[in-house]
Design a protein around this motif. Structure first.
Motif, short mmCIF file in Angstrom:
data_model
loop_
_atom_site.label_atom_id
_atom_site.label_comp_id
_atom_site.label_asym_id
_atom_site.label_seq_id
_atom_site.Cartn_x
_atom_site.Cartn_y
_atom_site.Cartn_z
N ASP A 94 0.65 -1.18 0.09
CA ASP A 94 -0.07 -0.02 0.00
C ASP A 94 1.05 1.27 -0.13
N CYS A 106 4.59 -4.02 -11.90
CA CYS A 106 3.54 -3.49 -12.72
C CYS A 106 4.33 -3.60 -14.15
N CYS A 124 -4.24 -8.01 -7.61
CA CYS A 124 -3.57 -7.35 -7.22
C CYS A 124 -3.57 -7.27 -5.44
N ASP A 127 -2.42 -1.54 -2.90
CA ASP A 127 -3.04 -0.43 -3.63
C ASP A 127 -2.36 0.01 -4.88
N SER A 129 -0.10 -1.53 -6.86
CA SER A 129 -0.23 -2.06 -8.22
C SER A 129 -1.59 -2.03 -8.86
N ARG A 130 -2.67 -1.89 -8.10
CA ARG A 130 -3.80 -1.75 -8.49
C ARG A 130 -3.98 -0.47 -9.14
N SER A 134 -4.44 -0.48 -13.24
CA SER A 134 -5.91 -0.28 -13.64
C SER A 134 -5.95 0.93 -14.87
N ILE A 141 -8.27 -6.93 -14.03
CA ILE A 141 -8.04 -7.26 -12.56
C ILE A 141 -9.38 -7.81 -11.92
N GLN A 144 -8.63 -7.43 -5.50
CA GLN A 144 -7.46 -6.64 -5.03
C GLN A 144 -7.54 -6.86 -3.37
N GLY A 146 -6.23 -5.52 0.15
CA GLY A 146 -5.59 -4.35 0.73
C GLY A 146 -5.10 -4.63 2.05
#
Lengths: 289, 158
Positions: A94, A106, A124, A127, A129-130, A134, A141, A144, A146
């Motif tokens: 994160d 990524c 993911c 956070d 990488s998302r 995205s 995806i 995710q 977190g």
């Protein structure tokens, strides 16, 4: 991080406004850079402490991960050939401000899916990488996870991710975890860690030499080893992240130090110029009387 | 338990003539998530509790996979020393090259277990199991009871 600030530095010999205004701007700038340096220095100290802990924990997690991988390597498990779909787990966290840790993961995934992204799903972890994936691979995806990276990863966290993968409903033939393997404080490698499905394991060529296997055992074995692979990847990732944050914050503090030196010089020069200007005004005023 | 061990041994002996895998010394790795007990060590025998029954592993055991059951795992190092560990769950891998990997979720030496706290855990788990409302919570609590029962047994013996 500080390269952008250089634009705001007054150019010597090119000062349009002499006097208090510039002096004040420089002193404000100086103060803010000093504050930023304090922040980066303390961030470095904090991540150094966290790095020590992560490194200690990694030492025990490594044989664990190696032992899990050993079976897949020895049996030479390949993904199910009739199912080209693959599940990619992006192992990041994160928190940012740690160099290129997250972007390397990524980038690796983007490069891999650059040609054909229709047969892949991405999970993911963290956070960061998302946020990065995205933008280009939003439709791939599937989920995710977190709350990664604030506290050291535990086996329960890894088990949660593994459960999510198993319950995701995505029908994949093979999968891989993209993670950063810790090498030294300043280096890490972005690597792939393959994992397989129970039917993938049963289909492996050399599985025949293994005795007394039933579907239940293989299924539980696969579930457990997925959790331990995830645990291993999270530990490696956490250690690389903290070490990378430590080095990048160290570099940031150094850069801030350089800027402070330059700004102090400009500040003193400007102050001197203001004093000289005021003296000239007084003297020439006195001469007129 | 020993009946099972004998059974595995017998199977072993009967296959000894035909098997093609190596006779290398056992490379034994035993780790829990936060501790490594053995890493590539050469030991004489390991007794493990698994869902398909407890069994003993000697060097050049037939390759196999098994899932650990909560219970006591005994490691016979060279000579006569036997070390006992409590394991909660995990997996056992016995490979062709005589390497053995045991990965436990939680593991501890039996003599480090505290009987009092083990009983506490068991009591708490039992009350949680009886008060659980949903199926899922009940199943979870029952697993905890199972682990706690084994834990108490291990602590009593250690």
């Amino acid at each position: 991080m500080f390269s952008r600030c250089a634009l705001l530095l007054p150019h010597n010999g090119h000062q349009q406004v002499r006097g208090m205004a510039t002096l004040k701007t420089i002193s404000m700038r100086l103060k803010s850079v000093k504050n930023i340096q304090k922040i980066t220095q303390s961030m470095k100290m904090v991540s150094a402490a966290k790095y020590n802990r992560a490194e200690r924990e990694l030492r025990t997690a490594r044989p664990y991960g190696a032992a899990t991988k050993a079976f897949y390597e020895k049996v030479d498990v390949k993904g199910e050939e009739e199912k080209p779909n693959q599940l990619i787990v992006a192992c990041s966290s994160d928190r940012g401000l740690c160099g290129a840790i997250h972007s390397n993961v990524c980038k690796h995934i983007k490069a891999e899916l650059a040609e054909d992204s229709s047969k892949a799903a991405i999970l993911c972890v963290g956070d960061k990488s998302r946020a990065q994936l995205s933008r280009v691979l939003a439709q791939n995806i599937i989920g995710q996870v977190g709350e990664v990276g604030r506290k050291p990863a535990t086996f329960e966290d890894a088990a949660k991710v593994a459960t999510f993968i198993l319950n995701s409903g995505y029908d994949f033939g093979s999968g891989k975890i993209i993670y950063n393997r810790f090498r030294t404080v300043v280096t890490y490698d972005t690597l792939e860690l393959p994992f397989f499905t129970a039917s993938g394991i049963s289909a492996a060529e050399k599985i025949g030499v293994y005795d007394s296997l039933d579907a239940d055992v293989v299924q539980s074995y696969m579930e457990y080893s997925l959790a331990s692979l995830m645990f291993f990847a999270l530990k490696e990732g956490a250690c690389s992240e903290q070490s990378s944050r430590m080095t990048s914050m160290d570099a940031a503090s150094k850069n801030a130090g350089e800027m402070i030196d330059k700004l102090t010089l400009t500040y003193n020069r400007t102050r001197q110029a203001v004093i000289t200007g005021e003296l000239i005004e007084i003297i020439s005023g006195a001469a007129c009387v | 338990m020993f009946g099972r061990t004998a059974h595995t041994l017998a199977r072993h002996v009967s296959r000894a003539g035909t098997r093609a895998y190596s006779d290398a010394p056992m490379a034994f790795t035993f780790a829990s998530q936060n501790q490594v007990f053995y890493n590539g060590a050469n030991v004489r025998q390991v007794d493990v509790p698994s869902f398909s029954g407890s069994f003993g592993i000697l060097p050049s055991h037939v390759p196999s996979l098994a899932v650990l059951k909560p219970g006591v795992l005994t490691v016979f190092e060279d000579g006569s020393t036997a070390k006992k560990f409590f394991v909660s769950s995990g997996v056992v891998t016995i490979n062709e090259d005589s390497s053995v990997q045991i990965l436990a979720e939680e593991a501890a030496a039996v003599d480090e277990l505290d009987l009092g706290s083990a009983r506490d855990i068991l009591n708490k788990a039992q009350s949680a199991a009886s008060s659980a409302t949903s199926e899922e919570a009940k199943a979870e609590a029952l697993i905890t009871v199972e682990v706690a029962e084994e834990l108490v047994k291990a602590a009593e013996s250690g």
